[in-house]
Design an enzyme around this catalytic site. Structure first.
Site, PDB file in Angstrom:
ATOM      1  CB  ALA A 194      -0.900  -0.002   1.225  1.00  0.00           C
ATOM      2  CE  LYS A 195       5.478   5.046  -0.459  1.00  0.00           C
ATOM      3  NZ  LYS A 195       6.698   4.334  -0.029  1.00  0.00           N
ATOM      4  N   GLY A 196       0.562   5.888   0.519  1.00  0.00           N
ATOM      5  CA  GLY A 196      -0.308   7.047   0.620  1.00  0.00           C
ATOM      6  C   GLY A 196       0.459   8.307   0.283  1.00  0.00           C
TER       7      GLY A 196
END
Ligand code: NAD
Length: 422
Positions: free
Chosen positions: A111-113
């Site tokens: 995941a990444k934000g």
């Protein structure tokens, strides 16, 4: 089929990732039938973040959280605050996290934000408001069992503390395991700060041994003298290597006899960059790529090893501390020139590995010593690298493709065993 919501420009990070997946397909056997899974994120959330600035006006920022793949466990990946952040970049970074976690065999998905913002233009209070509202908005999909953010470019332990507090307030209980990279006082892990640099060193040492390159006396150049670059440089110098060139945002210094590490660290601590360092020759930023080295460590930005620079670089090994520093063309040229490229998905996986240790320690509320952490980190990195090296040898393929083969096989095996819902 192409995704409708993303700009797939040829040199974009997402296009780079897709081309890396395509190179792996011939080695996946029957699992290749699931490969489309790798080419689209499972879930992408776009959020609006309105905050009241110190001058009383309201400003809106755009934020993202992308969960690329959750087949092997909860999502894991950092949060980036930068004016160039786009959905498409966050998608690529989340996909590389899927590959990285699987390459090292951590029980996580990717995941990444990110938030599109220049954090230097905000006051501390505004930064806190931005972080808290962003966390609240992505609170729909993050959590200690579902998706665990961490620091990335321009985010740090203080920001993780605000994220942890905001999430905890919203759920009504202190949830230390919702983020990693926290301050030690809030359930952070010893060894986390230097873990990525340590992993870079361990993987570099393992590669050098197999190439018959001695670290003692090796000439090392580092682009980026922040968390990753300076920690890796410290360990290389501690093992007898010579730091012959360093570049950061403030300039480039060169000394064929070796730069003084303590002096460089003191310069950064005093002035925020190496630009004013007196213990070497100041050279042009582009000349950094012509310095003769045994090991070159890009540890700053994406896409810096272009086709043109790949033709000039004089080194035996490119050890990728940064995420995505080599373009696909650059990668091919380095390979043709016989330069070993140790890819980011294994070389800089030390950070996420100690993040995993932090998460495990938070759940058990039992904390390990720094020695225990470093011993476990070294073992995971050495074992993961050995597997990737063997696959590379077996198929006669570059380490990046080998790392993708190992990782994508694990992800798609999980996909196949779980089956499709409903
Ligand atoms: P950092 O902010 O601590 O350091 C970044 C360094 O890059 C600084 O020295 C800065 O001066 C330099 N830099 C910035 N712009 C530059 C330019 N135009 N030319 C040359 N140098 C420039 O960041 P970091 O945590 O060390 O991260 C560096 C890279 O490593 C990023 O790609 C990041 O995604 C990756 N990475 C970091 C971690 C981690 O745990 N910190 C883990 C995995 C990957």
């Amino acid at each position: 089929m192409n995704l409708s919501f993303v700009n797939q420009a040829p040199d974009s990070p997402w296009a780079t990732y897709l081309s890396q997946v395509d190179r792996v397909l011939p080695y996946l056997g029957s699992l290749a039938r699931w490969s489309e899974t790798l080419k689209r994120p499972k879930r992408a959330l776009i959020v609006d973040i309105p905050i009241e600035l110190d001058n009383g006006t309201v400003s809106h920022f755009e934020g993202y959280r992308v969960q690329h793949n959750l087949s092997r466990g909860p999502g894991k990946g950092g949060v980036r605050f930068h004016p160039d952040v786009t959905l498409e970049e966050v998608m690529a970074l989340s996909a590389w996290m899927t590959v990285k976690c699987a390459a090292v065999n951590l029980p996580y998905g990717g995941a990444k934000g990110g938030v599109r913002v220049e954090p230097k233009s905000l006051s501390l209070k505004e930064l806190e408001k931005l972080t808290r509202r962003y966390t609240s908005e992505i609170g729909l999909i993050i959590g200690p069992h579902s998706d665990i953010p961490a620091p990335d470019v321009n985010t740090n332990p203080q920001i993780m503390a605000w994220m942890m507090d905001t999430y905890s307030m919203n759920v009504g209980a202190t949830a230390t395991g919702v983020v990693t990279g926290k301050p030690i006082e809030l359930g952070g892990s010893l060894g986390r700060v230097k873990a990525t640099g340590r992993g870079v060193f361990v993987v570099g040492r393992e590669t050098a041994r197999r190439m018959n390159v001695s670290i003692d006396g090796a000439r090392v150049a580092v682009q980026g003298f922040g968390n990753v670059g300076s920690s890796a440089a410290e360990l290389f110098v501690g093992s007898g290597a010579k730091l012959v060139a360093v570049q950061d945002h403030s300039g480039t210094v060169h000394n064929p006899n070796g730069l003084d590490l303590a002096g460089l660290l003191a310069e950064v601590a005093a002035h925020g960059g190496i630009g004013g360092f007196k213990g070497g020759d100041v050279i042009g930023n582009e000349d950094f790529w012509d310095v003769e080295t045994d090991i070159l460590i890009p540890a700053a930005l994406e896409s810096v090893i272009t086709r043109e620079r790949a033709r000039r670089i004089k080194t035996k090994m490119v050890l990728e501390g940064a995420n995505g520093p080599t373009t696909p063309d650059g990668d091919l040229i380095l390979g043709e020139r016989g330069i070993m490229v140790v890819p980011d998905v294994i070389a800089n996986a030390g950070g996420v590995t100690v993040s995993y240790f932090e998460w495990v320690q938070d759940f058990s509320s039992f904390f390990w010593s720094e020695d225990e952490i470093n011993v476990r980190l070294d073992k995971i990195m050495v074992d993961a690298f050995k597997r990737i090296w063997e696959i590379g040898e077996q198929h006669g393929i570059p380490l990046r493709t080998a790392a993708f083969v190992v990782a994508c096989t694990r992800v798609l095996q999980a996909r196949e065993k779980r089956g499709l819902y409903p």
